[in-house]
Enzyme design. Structure first.
Site: not given
Length: 174
Positions: A121, A125, A31-33, A9
């Protein structure tokens, strides 16, 4: 520079800087963002809004990077980068490589010694895990060749086995 791959994580990583796979608005997403924004707390969004108000009124361009404090994260810095979106026709691998290289430029400017990346990405993406892994490893190795001793460690912190296997393979092949 040591280059490692691990499953984990990103929001819990103790590094000088973690890299956020951001969108150009810098105002959070999925997601990650989304995970980074949630873990960092509301001051991260406020810092990103300030960047938009001042130096990045049109947002962060694809392939570029910018830093904010990490706020409630273990990492003191978050480096935001915008990866190319294959679904939007952004298929240039040079833009993908630029995300990693520009993030390392920003890390060096911050005097960070350790940086942790996600698979920028990959996922929503639309870039294949293998393509992202090859581009990431090549970009980091090339950057290190041009900037010897600038960083001590780059870690790819990946959230699933598909990404982990792709990055492991890219690291072995490079």
């Amino acid at each position: 520079m040591e280059l490692t791959v691990e499953r984990g994580d990103l929001t819990t990583v103790a590094a000088d800087a973690i890299v956020n796979a951001a969108n150009s608005s810098l105002l959070g997403g999925g997601g990650v963002d989304g995970a980074i924004h949630a873990a960092a707390g509301p001051r991260l969004l406020a810092a990103c809004r300030e960047l938009r108000r001042t130096t990045l009124p049109d947002g962060l361009p694809v392939g570029d990077a910018v830093a904010t404090p990490g706020f409630d994260l273990p990492a003191p810095w978050v480096i935001h980068t915008v990866g190319p979106n294959r679904h939007a026709g952004e298929t240039d691998p040079g833009l993908l490589a630029s995300c990693f290289a520009r993030s390392l430029d920003v890390a060096a400017d911050l005097r960070a010694r350790t940086v942790a990346f996600p698979a920028v990405s990959a996922g929503v993406y639309g870039w294949a895990a293998d393509d992202v892994a090859r581009a990431a490893v090549a970009a980091v190795r090339s950057w290190d060749d041009e900037n010897p001793a600038a960083l001590d460690e780059v870690r790819f912190v990946l959230f699933n086995d598909v990404l982990l296997e792709a990055f492991d393979a890219a690291l072995v092949a490079a």
